[in-house]
Design an enzyme around this catalytic site. Structure first.
Site, PDB file in Angstrom:
ATOM      1  N   TYR A 122       0.695  -1.089   0.179  1.00 46.87           N
ATOM      2  CA  TYR A 122       0.002  -0.091  -0.019  1.00 46.87           C
ATOM      3  C   TYR A 122       0.912   1.228  -0.023  1.00 46.87           C
ATOM      4  O   TYR A 122       1.521   1.615   0.942  1.00 46.87           O
ATOM      5  CB  TYR A 122      -0.936   0.086   1.248  1.00 46.87           C
ATOM      6  N   PHE A 152     -13.147  -5.829   0.809  1.00 49.67           N
ATOM      7  CA  PHE A 152     -14.100  -4.964  -0.077  1.00 49.67           C
ATOM      8  C   PHE A 152     -15.324  -5.514   0.659  1.00 49.67           C
ATOM      9  O   PHE A 152     -16.530  -5.644  -0.231  1.00 49.67           O
ATOM     10  CB  PHE A 152     -14.055  -5.487  -1.580  1.00 49.67           C
ATOM     11  N   PRO A 153     -15.398  -5.266   1.788  1.00 47.30           N
ATOM     12  CA  PRO A 153     -16.707  -5.890   2.577  1.00 47.30           C
ATOM     13  C   PRO A 153     -17.965  -4.901   2.247  1.00 47.30           C
ATOM     14  O   PRO A 153     -19.024  -5.342   2.727  1.00 47.30           O
ATOM     15  CB  PRO A 153     -16.347  -5.819   4.006  1.00 47.30           C
ATOM     16  N   LEU A 154     -17.754  -3.611   2.052  1.00 44.16           N
ATOM     17  CA  LEU A 154     -18.923  -2.544   1.992  1.00 44.16           C
ATOM     18  C   LEU A 154     -19.719  -2.689   0.794  1.00 44.16           C
ATOM     19  O   LEU A 154     -20.687  -2.044   0.730  1.00 44.16           O
ATOM     20  CB  LEU A 154     -18.331  -0.921   2.065  1.00 44.16           C
TER      21      LEU A 154
END
Length: 281
Positions: free
Chosen positions: A64, A209-211
């Site tokens: 990142y 990417f849980p949202l």
């Protein structure tokens, strides 16, 4: 309708108890997850506020930035609270924005580990995850420096990312796997069997990417449930994941303190079984 009794904590490796709503720091970088975050002071405030709100699991990675994200976390939060678990990852080269190239070369992995230790300002990494298995390198070779780091006390626990059950079982022959981080949300349900497998074997499952709030055909149902709970659709998407399996640990990310408040509040939403089933397509 029966309301569930939802536990909001989970013990990683059966020993480190953490809140199931954590924080994913990937967004605190430049465009394409590359370079320095545009507003560094705001990013530091988001991290600090996450801790204030009770978050004690933060997910980052060597890739990142690359590197900038880990240094930012240390700048914002070091010296760390005793109950804070910082998880990082290695195994990706970053030639440019939105470019991700797996590299399982042992020398590269060793460099990743040493770099993460330095940037996070720690003597031991709580949870080090292999960001991807490199198809060009036998995973046993990739894991050699990881094993050395574990033996030297530089890594406490080991996890995997974007893997199958077969790959988890193969790696388990070399090193214990305490977590798996795969793409999973209301709309992306490829890893159902893996979630059940990890739960049965005491392995933490961390959906990235849980949202995502799922396919359009669920929109009306999600909105109705959100209205009933006085919640946002994103909060319902997170609440659904918490209900899906007790070993799921959430790492929603955001650059906004307002959204951070919303995400952490999602843990207080307990869906009924009927509400859960409506969304379980």
């Amino acid at each position: 309708m029966t309301t569930i009794n939802q536990s909001l904590t989970f013990k990683i490796a059966g020993e480190r108890e953490i809140n199931r709503v954590g924080y994913g720091a990937m967004q605190l970088t430049g465009n394409g997850v590359f370079g320095e975050v545009a507003d560094r002071e705001n990013a530091k405030k988001v991290l600090q506020e996450a801790i204030t709100l009770g978050v004690n699991f933060i997910d980052t990675a060597d890739a990142y930035g690359p590197h900038f994200n880990e240094s930012l976390i240390a700048d914002a939060l070091h010296a760390y609270r005793a109950d804070l678990l910082i998880a990082t990852k290695g195994g990706f080269e970053r030639p440019g924005p939105n470019q991700w190239v797996p590299n399982g070369n042992p020398e590269f992995i060793s460099k990743n580990i040493e770099g993460s230790l330095e940037r996070l300002k720690v003597d031991s990494i709580d949870l080090w995850q292999l960001h991807r298995i490199d198809p060009k390198v036998p995973v046993e070779d990739t894991l050699a420096p990881v094993l050395e780091a574990v033996k030297a006390g530089k890594i406490k626990h080991f996890g995997l990312s974007e893997v199958s059950i077969a790959e988890v079982e193969r790696v388990q022959k070399t090193i214990p796997v305490v977590s798996v981080q795969n793409l999973y949300n209301l709309g992306e349900r490829k890893w159902e069997d893996l979630i059940d497998y990890t739960n049965e074997n005491g392995i933490t499952f961390i959906p990235w990417f849980p949202l995502a709030s799922g396919p359009q055909k669920l929109a009306d149902k999600i909105e109705a449930i959100a209205h009933k709970h006085n919640a946002t659709t994103a909060q319902i998407a997170l609440a659904w994941l918490l209900k899906r399996s007790p070993n799921i640990l959430l790492i929603p990310g955001t650059k906004s303190i307002g959204h951070l408040y919303e995400n952490t509040k999602a843990g207080e939403i307990e869906l009924t079984q009927e509400e859960y089933d409506q969304l379980d397509k």
